[in-house]
Design a protein around this motif. Sequence first.
Motif, PDB file in Angstrom:
ATOM      1  N   TRP A   7       0.844  -1.192   0.000  1.00 42.58           N
ATOM      2  CA  TRP A   7       0.000   0.000   0.000  1.00 42.58           C
ATOM      3  C   TRP A   7       0.883   1.248   0.000  1.00 42.58           C
ATOM      4  O   TRP A   7       1.793   1.368   0.813  1.00 42.58           O
ATOM      5  N   ASN A   8       0.624   2.162  -0.908  1.00 44.39           N
ATOM      6  CA  ASN A   8       1.317   3.448  -0.953  1.00 44.39           C
ATOM      7  C   ASN A   8       0.379   4.516  -0.419  1.00 44.39           C
ATOM      8  O   ASN A   8      -0.699   4.744  -0.989  1.00 44.39           O
ATOM      9  N   GLY A   9       0.772   5.117   0.685  1.00 43.62           N
ATOM     10  CA  GLY A   9      -0.093   6.102   1.318  1.00 43.62           C
ATOM     11  C   GLY A   9       0.672   7.334   1.761  1.00 43.62           C
ATOM     12  O   GLY A   9       1.852   7.520   1.455  1.00 43.62           O
ATOM     13  N   VAL A  10      -0.027   8.171   2.531  1.00 41.88           N
ATOM     14  CA  VAL A  10       0.559   9.405   3.066  1.00 41.88           C
ATOM     15  C   VAL A  10       0.185   9.472   4.547  1.00 41.88           C
ATOM     16  O   VAL A  10      -0.997   9.510   4.891  1.00 41.88           O
ATOM     17  N   HIS A  11       1.188   9.441   5.417  1.00 42.55           N
ATOM     18  CA  HIS A  11       0.948   9.517   6.853  1.00 42.55           C
ATOM     19  C   HIS A  11       0.988  10.961   7.323  1.00 42.55           C
ATOM     20  O   HIS A  11       1.761  11.783   6.819  1.00 42.55           O
ATOM     21  N   ARG A  12       0.150  11.227   8.314  1.00 46.87           N
ATOM     22  CA  ARG A  12       0.098  12.573   8.893  1.00 46.87           C
ATOM     23  C   ARG A  12       0.506  12.493  10.355  1.00 46.87           C
ATOM     24  O   ARG A  12      -0.045  11.712  11.132  1.00 46.87           O
ATOM     25  N   ARG A  13       1.508  13.300  10.710  1.00 42.47           N
ATOM     26  CA  ARG A  13       1.967  13.330  12.089  1.00 42.47           C
ATOM     27  C   ARG A  13       0.977  14.077  12.987  1.00 42.47           C
ATOM     28  O   ARG A  13       0.027  14.702  12.512  1.00 42.47           O
ATOM     29  N   LYS A  14       1.257  14.005  14.266  1.00 42.70           N
ATOM     30  CA  LYS A  14       0.415  14.696  15.237  1.00 42.70           C
ATOM     31  C   LYS A  14       0.467  16.203  15.033  1.00 42.70           C
ATOM     32  O   LYS A  14      -0.538  16.907  15.251  1.00 42.70           O
ATOM     33  N   ASP A  15       1.637  16.732  14.569  1.00 47.70           N
ATOM     34  CA  ASP A  15       1.769  18.172  14.340  1.00 47.70           C
ATOM     35  C   ASP A  15       1.270  18.601  12.965  1.00 47.70           C
ATOM     36  O   ASP A  15       1.403  19.762  12.593  1.00 47.70           O
ATOM     37  N   GLY A  16       0.711  17.670  12.174  1.00 48.31           N
ATOM     38  CA  GLY A  16       0.156  18.002  10.873  1.00 48.31           C
ATOM     39  C   GLY A  16       1.093  17.771   9.710  1.00 48.31           C
ATOM     40  O   GLY A  16       0.667  17.857   8.549  1.00 48.31           O
ATOM     41  N   PHE A  17       2.364  17.486   9.961  1.00 46.20           N
ATOM     42  CA  PHE A  17       3.332  17.242   8.886  1.00 46.20           C
ATOM     43  C   PHE A  17       3.008  15.909   8.203  1.00 46.20           C
ATOM     44  O   PHE A  17       2.659  14.926   8.865  1.00 46.20           O
ATOM     45  N   THR A  18       3.095  15.874   6.878  1.00 42.67           N
ATOM     46  CA  THR A  18       2.790  14.662   6.115  1.00 42.67           C
ATOM     47  C   THR A  18       4.040  14.175   5.388  1.00 42.67           C
ATOM     48  O   THR A  18       4.917  14.967   5.043  1.00 42.67           O
ATOM     49  N   PHE A  19       4.086  12.876   5.141  1.00 45.31           N
ATOM     50  CA  PHE A  19       5.207  12.280   4.413  1.00 45.31           C
ATOM     51  C   PHE A  19       4.721  10.994   3.741  1.00 45.31           C
ATOM     52  O   PHE A  19       3.810  10.317   4.249  1.00 45.31           O
ATOM     53  N   PRO A  20       5.294  10.657   2.585  1.00 44.39           N
ATOM     54  CA  PRO A  20       4.859   9.446   1.860  1.00 44.39           C
ATOM     55  C   PRO A  20       5.391   8.182   2.530  1.00 44.39           C
ATOM     56  O   PRO A  20       6.485   8.163   3.103  1.00 44.39           O
ATOM     57  N   ILE A  21       4.603   7.116   2.454  1.00 47.90           N
ATOM     58  CA  ILE A  21       5.009   5.833   3.037  1.00 47.90           C
ATOM     59  C   ILE A  21       4.681   4.710   2.059  1.00 47.90           C
ATOM     60  O   ILE A  21       3.828   4.850   1.171  1.00 47.90           O
ATOM     61  N   GLU A  22       5.408   3.616   2.232  1.00 49.30           N
ATOM     62  CA  GLU A  22       5.096   2.369   1.533  1.00 49.30           C
ATOM     63  C   GLU A  22       4.870   1.312   2.605  1.00 49.30           C
ATOM     64  O   GLU A  22       5.741   1.090   3.448  1.00 49.30           O
ATOM     65  N   ALA A  23       3.724   0.687   2.600  1.00 50.06           N
ATOM     66  CA  ALA A  23       3.347  -0.242   3.659  1.00 50.06           C
ATOM     67  C   ALA A  23       3.118  -1.636   3.086  1.00 50.06           C
ATOM     68  O   ALA A  23       2.481  -1.789   2.046  1.00 50.06           O
TER      69      ALA A  23
END
Length: 467
Positions: free
Chosen positions: A234-250
């Motif tokens: 799965w290719n997604g986009v995670h969002r941190r608690k502070d709102g920062f986002t980054f791409p992930i591969e799961a």
Amino acid sequence: MNEALLLGSVRQHELTEVAERLEEHLRASEARFRALFELGPVGIYSCDASGTIMEFNRLAAVLWEREPKPGDVTEKFCGASKLYLPDGTFLPHSQCPMAEVLSGRIATVHDVEVVVERLGGSRITVTTNIVPLKNDREEITGAINCFYDISERKRSREWLKLFRALIDRSSEAIEVVDPQTARFLDVNAKGCQDLGYSRSEFLSLKLFDIDLALEESNFPKIIDQLRNTNSMVWNGVHRRKDGFTFPIEASMKYVRLDRDYVVKVARDITQRRQAEASLQSSTEQLRALTFRLHTAREDESLRIARAIHDDLGHGLTRLNIELVFLVESLAKDPLPRAEIFKRTEMMSKQVEETVRAVERIATELRPSLLDDLGFDRPRFAHPSPMHERFCPNTSKRLCRTASPEGAESYQENLRERREYGQIGHRPAGICQAQLGGPDPEPRGPRGHRSGSACRASLAPVETEAIS
């Protein structure tokens, strides 16, 4: 009197019947107790007030790997060969939990771990539970110990602790998700660190609370697909608690144990995306540079072709015309020696111009192209018969330079002669002294003429007419 005796007899008969019933009930209770004592899932043994083992069940003997003699005063407190504390410290029988309870120093023992060394030398870890037996005066008359083997459970707990430590030290986020509710059931330290949540905060979230590419309405479809394939990427986009986002591969795995789980291993691919973008940019630049190099090479090839056509073609055509004229004239009517000298002098100049044009074109080529064409070292042809007739000394020198060693020596000789001015600027000219013409060029310090580097091998002209 008789009535009293009759009443007493009836009373005694009733008491006898009650006693028999109580005795029968007691025997049944004792049988049930004995069955429970023997068939229970734990080891059980009892000691009197002095610590002598009075009774033990079958499982206690199995755990001890021995059967002590009941009532033997030498068998006290425990039937095991040796006892140890969980840290490996030796524990004498007189200081074991049973001895502590019988002495009154401890009231009871609940879930205390003791290591038992059995008769064969192997060790197991048991949990003991001990209660004292007291009389009406609250005096301790003995104690009962119920113990069971927890070695497998302890090893499983240690393995679980090790597994937890390894999971928490993983460089990738590992999450366990409930496939029914999408709620997180477990997460490792890396997952909490990447998103800035505490463990308790993370476990209160759902999968689509942190993954912007996943919608709650699509979650059942994804679970159905995962249930059929057992795994997916799965290719997604995670969002941190502070709102920062980054791409992930799961990597997601559907696991069936006591219940269904979804195990998700997520990795941050920000650097990979940046590297891919950089590689794409470099590829485009390389493609543009390759096109420019190809265009420049084509332009250079075209320029060299034009130079060869214009310079060499023109000079060689003039030289060919003069040679044809000279051959035809000699065949019909021999020309005067002065006319021959004039014609050969003109051809020598033309050859000299052509050679300079070849040198100019050659020096403009790149060294790699010269290597591809085979100009990596000097190569000399054997002299022609005409060259041997008119320049015998040069012919011998050319023969010696046909090998690589000779070529190197010949090149050194040429450099030396150029330094002393012994070679002129007409390397293709025929020696004028051999043709009987004037020799206007001065001799060098060693007696050589400046134009003596005869190149008569380039002129395949028969010389019998010049005799």
